[in-house]
Design a protein around this motif. Structure first.
Motif, short mmCIF file in Angstrom:
data_model
loop_
_atom_site.label_atom_id
_atom_site.label_comp_id
_atom_site.label_asym_id
_atom_site.label_seq_id
_atom_site.Cartn_x
_atom_site.Cartn_y
_atom_site.Cartn_z
N ALA A 24 37.48 56.45 -12.12
CA ALA A 24 36.34 56.62 -11.22
C ALA A 24 36.64 55.90 -9.91
O ALA A 24 37.33 54.88 -9.90
CB ALA A 24 35.09 56.04 -11.88
N GLU A 42 31.74 55.10 -7.18
CA GLU A 42 31.22 55.53 -8.48
C GLU A 42 31.16 54.33 -9.45
O GLU A 42 30.19 54.15 -10.17
CB GLU A 42 32.14 56.63 -9.04
CG GLU A 42 31.92 57.03 -10.49
CD GLU A 42 30.55 57.63 -10.75
OE1 GLU A 42 29.87 58.01 -9.77
OE2 GLU A 42 30.14 57.69 -11.93
N THR A 43 32.21 53.49 -9.43
CA THR A 43 32.24 52.32 -10.31
C THR A 43 31.09 51.38 -9.96
O THR A 43 30.43 50.83 -10.86
CB THR A 43 33.58 51.57 -10.16
OG1 THR A 43 34.63 52.52 -10.34
CG2 THR A 43 33.73 50.46 -11.17
N THR A 60 28.21 52.12 -8.67
CA THR A 60 26.96 52.71 -9.17
C THR A 60 26.83 52.47 -10.67
O THR A 60 25.76 52.11 -11.17
CB THR A 60 26.96 54.24 -8.90
OG1 THR A 60 27.43 54.46 -7.57
CG2 THR A 60 25.60 54.84 -9.08
N GLN A 61 27.94 52.67 -11.39
CA GLN A 61 27.94 52.46 -12.84
C GLN A 61 27.60 51.01 -13.18
O GLN A 61 26.79 50.75 -14.07
CB GLN A 61 29.33 52.78 -13.41
CG GLN A 61 29.69 54.26 -13.38
CD GLN A 61 29.13 55.00 -14.58
OE1 GLN A 61 29.27 54.53 -15.69
NE2 GLN A 61 28.47 56.11 -14.34
#
Lengths: 82, 82
Positions: free
Chosen positions: A51, A55-56, A58-59
Motif C-alpha cells: 500500500a 493509503e497506509t 489512512t489504514q
C-alpha cells in the motif's frame, strides 16, 4: 517492510492513577523534582509493503479509531518510520 | 518546568503476548497488512526546574534503572522536551 509507531496517551483532564502512582513512587525514592507523571502506550506495528504511504496512513488512522485508542478518553499520534 | 518522555519497550527476543493480541485483533478486523505488533509504555514526567540539563539526564537515567524499566527485559529511551 514499513514500521509505524502509535503513541496513545490519556487526554488532558482525564485522571491518570497509574501516572500518579509512578510520580509518588519516584518521590518516595528521593526524586523530589518530580511534579507530575502521566503514563501512556506505544504500539509498534510492522506492516507489509504494497500500500502507498497515503493509503497506509489512512489504514493506521482507522486502526486507532476502531481498536487501538479510545477516542473519547485518549489522544493518539501516528509516526511512520522507514 | 522541564518535560521528559521515557519510552519503554520490551527487548528484542522477549515474547510480547500483548503485542501479539493487538496484531491478531487488527487482522481480525480486516487489516491484513499487519505483520507484527509490539507494545510498550511512554511515561511523561514534569520536573521542577533548577537542576541543569546534565544533572536532569543523570536523574532520569537513575529513575529508569531503579523503578521505571526492568533493564533485564526492557529497553528505554529518554527524550527531553523543552
Amino acid at each position: 517492510m514499513t514500521v509505524a509507531r502509535i503513541y496513545i496517551t490519556l487526554r488532558k483532564g482525564i485522571l491518570d492513577p497509574q501516572g500518579q502512582a509512578v510520580a509518588g513512587a519516584l518521590r518516595g525514592l528521593g526524586f523530589d523534582g518530580v511534579e507530575d507523571a502521566r503514563q501512556g502506550k506505544v504500539i509498534e506495528l510492522k506492516l507489509k509493503d504494497g500500500a502507498g504511504t497515503a493509503e497506509t496512513k489512512t489504514q493506521l488512522e482507522k486502526m486507532c479509531q476502531q481498536l487501538l485508542a479510545n477516542p473519547v478518553m485518549e489522544d493518539y499520534r501516528v509516526e511512520m518510520i522507514g
